[in-house]
Design an enzyme around this catalytic site. Structure first.
Site, PDB file in Angstrom:
ATOM      1  CD  GLU A 375       9.685  -2.950  -2.816  1.00 24.06           C
ATOM      2  OE1 GLU A 375       8.586  -3.503  -2.987  1.00 24.06           O
ATOM      3  OE2 GLU A 375      10.730  -3.330  -3.392  1.00 24.06           O
ATOM      4  CB  SER A 561     -25.712 -13.546  13.000  1.00 26.82           C
ATOM      5  OG  SER A 561     -25.285 -13.780  14.334  1.00 26.82           O
ATOM      6  CG  HIS A 621      -7.080  -3.144   6.820  1.00 27.19           C
ATOM      7  ND1 HIS A 621      -8.308  -3.633   6.448  1.00 27.19           N
ATOM      8  CD2 HIS A 621      -7.077  -1.840   6.475  1.00 27.19           C
ATOM      9  CE1 HIS A 621      -9.005  -2.655   5.884  1.00 27.19           C
ATOM     10  NE2 HIS A 621      -8.281  -1.544   5.892  1.00 27.19           N
TER      11      HIS A 621
END
Length: 672
Positions: A375, A561, A621
């Site tokens: 990691e 919008s 994401h």
């Protein structure tokens, strides 16, 4: 024994009362008395799997062949204009009181994935090394081209400091920790330095990776696919430095900073966030004519095995899976806080679930424990594992829970995707916190964080899960302003420090373990996955308001919008699915319960955008991602926000559409 806990369910009582301070101490001792740099300690990986097996998990090791590099030699010296020389030791002091600081196999101070090279030049203090810091120096007409950068830790991920230095034409980078970031517990405030007291030892050095984390994590030579024996190897240069770097202590940074006093612009006039620290220097920019740094960094490249330990309890519903992870590797022999406070908790967690299994209990959902390797270099073990198992994970995983630094202080920390916030904070109220009698974990966390759950950026192993559309949560404790100084990535993140200053008696380890166990239990076993979808709507509205503020800070306009309409559509679907859940429960309709649970499991997948964010395809994401110039800290609606900040309003308009599409797709999954 561990903290008593007010529980209402027998299963919760078994889990909570299984956490024993003494065995947590023992597990932490084991992990912190043998070098376990990434790819160097298979025995420790197997030991972890063996403990999980003893507790009823089906455990194994998953191996990957990854690119890592290891230190060979390094040096740093400052030649003053008068010809005298200061030679840095680049070592941390050996302490009689702290046995592992003297181990013959202790690991040198170095940066993982750093560039092999030499550099000799004048040098410039660049603050925290953000792009804005370099731009401030350009505005002050400080010469950067051909110089060496001296940067202090804090702010962006260290690899981005090195990256930015190279982008501005600098030829090397020196990194140091400043006691100004240590809160109230400093020698200047009258506290003795470790080991005699709780303040920072002046020779402590923060090691760490210099991979460009905000571009992509994982093995730099296998972007997007797992690192196996026959894997093709890509060019690693897009995500690793092209100039050498070295980390040093503040004791050895002082001569370098002091030599710049009176040259360039004084730190007090630079007008940049946290430019000035707490050392007795002016933090002037320099350069100082004739003051020359000479640095050398030699690394050994290797394609070498790493080992993830994996343990599984099969659930009744095999298409619903909870993954819980902690990394095992450390930059040092110790690693008592990072990561092995979490590692100790994970072993004790397996014991707790083992006691529950012994009663005949079986979870509704499959539980997977993971002990990641590598990691520290760049989330390598978890990224490779996700890349290998991506099809299964995206079809089945309901959530990933991450505990990295389980205990480094008394200040609880929690970040998650929004649908997990309610269950995560509710479980906190069941855990007694050791700081004060009758105080709960929720009380302590809420006081420190104003009741706000953090937004996920990057910097730990949830990253690959989140960016493949899997609900994620990261937990731990941090050093509070009045806590003993936590020596991050230093030899002094040791068992002696933890048992003397960090968590004597291992009471905070026990409390964090109880919290993780009860949270995991409810996610794995509740009839309905305990998600709060309206909380996601609230978060989207908050992120939208932040985006408008960013746009309004410019002289341009962006039509948002479509995004507002998508959020409104999501709100309708979120409310509908919560009503459907209530109906499923009230009618005891098993088929309908499964429909709702699978909607909860799957809706996050829609937030991932094909092709990823601009210039960094790993990060998919559309709601949140690590900032391009932070590496750690999150940016919300990143495709739009970072385009606006870069002045690219055509791209911002494009990403309004792509972000809106992701939110509408999520709404469609939730729609009833």
């Amino acid at each position: 024994m561990a903290n008593p806990i007010d529980v209402t369910l027998w299963d919760e009582a078994i889990l909570a009362n299984s956490f024993d301070n003494n065995t947590l101490n023992n597990w932490n001792y084991y992990y912190t008395h043998g070098a376990h740099l990434a790819g160097t300690n298979r025995t420790m990986a197997q030991w972890t799997a063996d403990r999980w097996s003893e507790n009823g998990f089906q455990a194994r090791l998953d191996e990957y062949l990854t690119y890592l590099n290891y230190p060979v030699s390094h040096s740093l010296s400052l030649t003053y204009p008068n010809g005298s020389v200061f030679k840095a030791s680049l070592e941390e002091a050996v302490l009689t009181e702290d046995e592992t600081t003297s181990y013959p196999d202790r690991i040198p101070t170095f940066n993982g994935y750093s560039f092999t090279g030499d550099a000799t030049a004048e040098y410039v203090y660049v603050g925290r090394g953000q792009v804005a810091d370099f731009e401030a120096l350009v505005g002050l007409s400080v010469p950067l081209e051909g110089k060496i950068a001296l940067a202090k830790y804090g702010g962006p991920f260290r690899g981005l400091k090195v990256k930015n230095a190279a982008l501005y034409g600098m030829i090397g980078c020196i990194l140091f920790t400043d006691p100004g970031d240590d809160g109230n517990i400093t020698e200047a405030n009258g506290y003795a330095a470790y080991p005699d007291g709780p303040a920072r030892n002046p020779t402590s050095v923060q090691r760490g990776s210099v991979q460009f984390l905000s571009t992509y994590p994982g093995d730099p030579t296998t972007p997007g696919y797992a690192s196996k024996q026959d894997s093709p190897r890509a060019d690693k240069s897009p995500v690793v430095p092209s100039i050498p770097s070295l980390p040093i202590s503040y004791a050895e940074a002082v001569p370098l900073l002091r030599a710049l006093d009176g040259f360039g612009t004084p730190g007090s006039q630079v007008n940049r966030t946290k430019w000035v620290g707490a050392l007795n220097v002016t933090y002037s920019t320099g350069p100082a004519p004739g003051a020359m740094l000479s640095m050398s960094n030699v690394m050994r490249d290797a394609i070498t095995p790493i080992w993830d330990a994996v343990g599984i309890i099969n659930g009744t519903n095999q298409d619903e899976v909870l993954v819980i992870g902690n990394h095992r590797d450390a930059w040092i022999v110790g690693g008592a806080a990072d990561p092995n406070s979490g590692s100790a908790i994970m072993v004790e967690l397996s014991k707790a679930f083992g006691k529950l299994l012994a009663t005949g209990w079986k979870p509704r959902r499959t539980i997977v424990l993971c002990s990641w390797d590598a990691e520290e270099y760049g989330l390598v073990g978890s990224t490779e594992w996700v890349e290998e198992h991506i099809d299964w994970l995206t079809k089945s995983t309901i959530a990933y829970l991450n505990i990295d630094v389980g205990v480094s202080g008394k200040s609880p920390s929690l970040s998650s995707t929004p649908e997990l916030r309610t269950i995560a904070t509710n479980i906190m109220k069941k855990i007694l916190w050791p700081t004060m009698p009758d105080e709960t974990l929720y009380d302590a966390w809420s006081a420190e964080n104003d009741g706000e759950v953090g937004t996920l950026g990057s910097g730990s192993d949830y990253t690959s899960f989140l960016h493949n559309g899997i609900s994620s949560l990261d937990m731990g404790t941090d050093q509070g302003v009045d806590d003993p100084v936590y020596h991050y990535h230093s030899n002094y993140d040791s068992y002696h420090w933890m048992s003397t200053y960090g968590d004597p008696g291992y009471h905070y380890h026990a409390a964090m373990g109880q919290y993780l166990a009860l949270l995991a239990y409810h996610l794995a076993n509740d009839e309905m996955i305990p998600y709060d979808l309206p909380a996601y709507t609230t978060a989207l509205r908050s992120y939208y308001d932040e985006l408008l503020a960013t746009i309004n800070s410019t002289s341009e306009t962006v039509d948002t919008s479509e995004l507002a309409a998508a959020i409104a559509q999501f709100r309708t679907s979120a409310n509908e699915v919560m009503a459907l859940m209530e109906r499923a429960v009230s009618t005891n309709d098993a088929a309908l319960k499964t429909v709702v649970n699978h909607k909860f499991r799957d809706f996050q997948r829609a937030f991932t955008s094909a092709g990823g964010l601009p210039d960094r395809e790993f990060y998919k994401h559309v709601v949140n991602a690590p900032g391009i110039d932070t590496g750690y800290a999150p940016t919300t609606f990143p495709g739009i926000t970072e385009a606006v900040e870069a002045g690219n309003f055509d791209r911002a308009a494009e990403w309004v559409g792509r972000t809106s599409l992701g939110i509408r797709r999520a709404a469609d999954i939730l729609k009833t």
